[in-house]
Scaffold this motif. Structure first.
Motif, short mmCIF file in Angstrom:
data_model
loop_
_atom_site.label_atom_id
_atom_site.label_comp_id
_atom_site.label_asym_id
_atom_site.label_seq_id
_atom_site.Cartn_x
_atom_site.Cartn_y
_atom_site.Cartn_z
N LEU A 207 -24.00 1.25 4.44
CA LEU A 207 -23.49 0.39 5.94
C LEU A 207 -24.83 -0.24 6.44
N ASN A 208 -24.56 -1.42 6.99
CA ASN A 208 -25.70 -2.09 7.60
C ASN A 208 -25.07 -2.84 9.01
N LEU A 209 -26.10 -3.73 9.34
CA LEU A 209 -25.62 -4.33 10.51
C LEU A 209 -24.44 -5.23 10.57
N ILE A 210 -24.48 -5.87 9.31
CA ILE A 210 -23.21 -6.69 9.05
C ILE A 210 -22.05 -6.21 8.95
N ASN A 211 -21.79 -4.92 8.00
CA ASN A 211 -20.54 -4.56 7.63
C ASN A 211 -20.04 -3.25 8.43
N LEU A 212 -21.17 -2.68 9.65
CA LEU A 212 -20.89 -1.70 10.18
C LEU A 212 -20.04 -2.23 11.41
N PRO A 213 -20.16 -3.47 12.27
CA PRO A 213 -19.23 -3.61 13.10
C PRO A 213 -17.56 -3.68 12.68
N PRO A 214 -17.39 -4.46 11.61
CA PRO A 214 -15.97 -4.55 11.14
C PRO A 214 -15.47 -3.21 10.86
N LEU A 215 -16.28 -2.04 10.15
CA LEU A 215 -15.78 -0.77 9.93
C LEU A 215 -15.40 0.15 11.34
N LYS A 216 -16.25 -0.44 12.47
CA LYS A 216 -16.06 0.19 13.86
C LYS A 216 -14.82 -0.28 14.37
N ALA A 218 -12.13 -1.49 12.81
CA ALA A 218 -10.93 -1.01 11.95
C ALA A 218 -10.70 0.67 12.30
N ILE A 219 -11.80 1.28 12.64
CA ILE A 219 -11.88 2.97 13.03
C ILE A 219 -12.48 2.92 14.44
N PRO A 220 -11.88 2.60 15.62
CA PRO A 220 -12.41 2.65 16.80
C PRO A 220 -12.99 4.03 17.09
N ASP A 221 -12.25 5.15 16.66
CA ASP A 221 -12.63 6.49 17.00
C ASP A 221 -13.66 7.30 15.92
N LEU A 222 -14.21 6.45 15.00
CA LEU A 222 -15.33 6.90 14.34
C LEU A 222 -16.40 7.86 14.93
N ALA A 223 -16.48 8.98 14.59
CA ALA A 223 -16.99 9.90 15.13
C ALA A 223 -18.91 9.87 15.01
N GLU A 224 -19.10 9.52 13.85
CA GLU A 224 -20.35 9.38 13.53
C GLU A 224 -20.81 8.81 12.15
N VAL A 225 -21.78 7.87 12.22
CA VAL A 225 -22.06 7.17 10.91
C VAL A 225 -23.51 7.57 10.59
N SER A 226 -23.73 7.99 9.44
CA SER A 226 -25.08 8.38 8.70
C SER A 226 -25.49 7.11 7.85
N ILE A 227 -26.92 6.57 8.34
CA ILE A 227 -27.36 5.51 7.64
C ILE A 227 -28.87 5.43 7.40
N TYR A 247 -28.80 -0.76 15.52
CA TYR A 247 -27.66 -0.09 14.95
C TYR A 247 -26.93 0.61 16.17
N LYS A 248 -27.55 0.87 17.34
CA LYS A 248 -26.80 1.59 18.46
C LYS A 248 -25.90 0.60 19.00
N VAL A 249 -26.12 -0.64 19.07
CA VAL A 249 -25.38 -1.61 19.51
C VAL A 249 -24.13 -1.81 18.76
N ALA A 250 -24.34 -1.89 17.32
CA ALA A 250 -23.16 -2.09 16.31
C ALA A 250 -22.47 -1.01 16.24
N CYS A 251 -22.88 0.31 16.79
CA CYS A 251 -22.21 1.45 16.92
C CYS A 251 -21.02 1.49 18.14
N SER A 252 -21.52 0.54 18.93
CA SER A 252 -20.93 0.63 20.56
C SER A 252 -19.45 -0.10 20.38
#
Length: 252
Positions: A207-216, A218-227, A247-252
């Motif tokens: 996961l990276n800054l480009i593909n993390l936002p689309p994953l988030k 698609a799965i809004p309630d994602l509990a945690e990402v380990s990167i 990355y914190k912004v990408a997780c928001s």
């Protein structure tokens, strides 16, 4: 908000290239936590080619003394040695992965039914110690029900095929499979453990800054990402603190 756990394996691997104590795993962890990381992840392998057992206990001390409320996640195959290490370190979460000791990195999830005899007693042992358990799974809608049936609290979606897809149409296929698996995890958790809120979903790998936002998305309630790999690579450009903030912004 999805929690960000910074994986420090690559930092330790760089340190181990020389017989010197830098870069310091603990010092980099402190920088990441000061920048807002919600936790730290490490995967101590039997050959200690990156994270060493001593790192595990130094990180435990750091987190418990200076960052109460931040989480420590230990990854590994549930061998007797690893289970004993987890009991001693007592992290907030243990993530069981089906890795062969010779693997360079995790590259597939559990076949849970085929490994029930390994997983069920290991999960029971960890939960008796008060440690949350996550199982590393492929994007497979049948996997979450199996994970719930052996007692897991969470699943971690293996996002390698999604993260490594270079064509948009291929990435979209993998993203749809991850979303379907996350949907199945919620249902499996509710069905297996009525009233306990469902099986939560973590994610990790490539996961990276480009593909993390689309994953988030698609799965809004994602509990945690380990990167780890991408964060370490981006830190070479931005510095660790600024990278964590991105990355914190990408997780928001």
């Amino acid at each position: 908000m999805t929690h960000l756990s910074v994986n420090l394996n690559a930092i330790a691997f760089l340190r181990n290239r020389r017989s010197v104590p830098w870069p310091s795993v603990v010092d980099i962890a402190r920088i990441a936590l000061d920048a807002g990381a919600d936790g730290i992840t490490v995967h101590p392998r039997p050959d200690e080619r990156h994270i060493r057992r001593t790192d595990v206990f130094e990180l435990v001390t750091l987190l418990r003394q200076d960052y109460p409320g931040r989480e420590f996640n230990l990854e590994g195959y549930p061998s007797e040695d690893f289970l004993t290490l987890v009991e001693r370190a007592h992290p907030d979460q243990v993530t069981f992965v089906p890795d062969d000791p010779l693997q360079a990195t995790s590259d597939h999830g559990w076949n849970i039914e085929a490994n029930r005899a390994v997983l069920a007693p290991a999960i029971s042992r960890m939960k008796a110690a008060g440690i949350r358990v996550s199982l590393f799974i492929n994007a497979d809608p049948s996997a979450p029900a199996a994970a719930a049936s052996v007692g897991a609290d969470r699943v971690e979606l293996y996002t390698g095929p999604y993260g490594g897809a270079l064509k948009a149409e291929v990435q979209a296929v993998h993203l749809a499979a991850l979303k379907e698996t996350a949907d199945a995890a919620r249902a499996a958790g509710h069905n297996a453990r009525p009233g306990q809120g469902g099986l939560q979903v973590n994610a990790g790998h490539d996961l990276n800054l480009i593909n993390l936002p689309p994953l988030k998305h698609a799965i809004p309630d994602l509990a945690e990402v380990s990167i780890g790999h991408a964060i370490t690579a981006d830190a070479l450009v931005y510095g660790m603190a600024e990278t964590v903030r991105h990355y914190k912004v990408a997780c928001s």
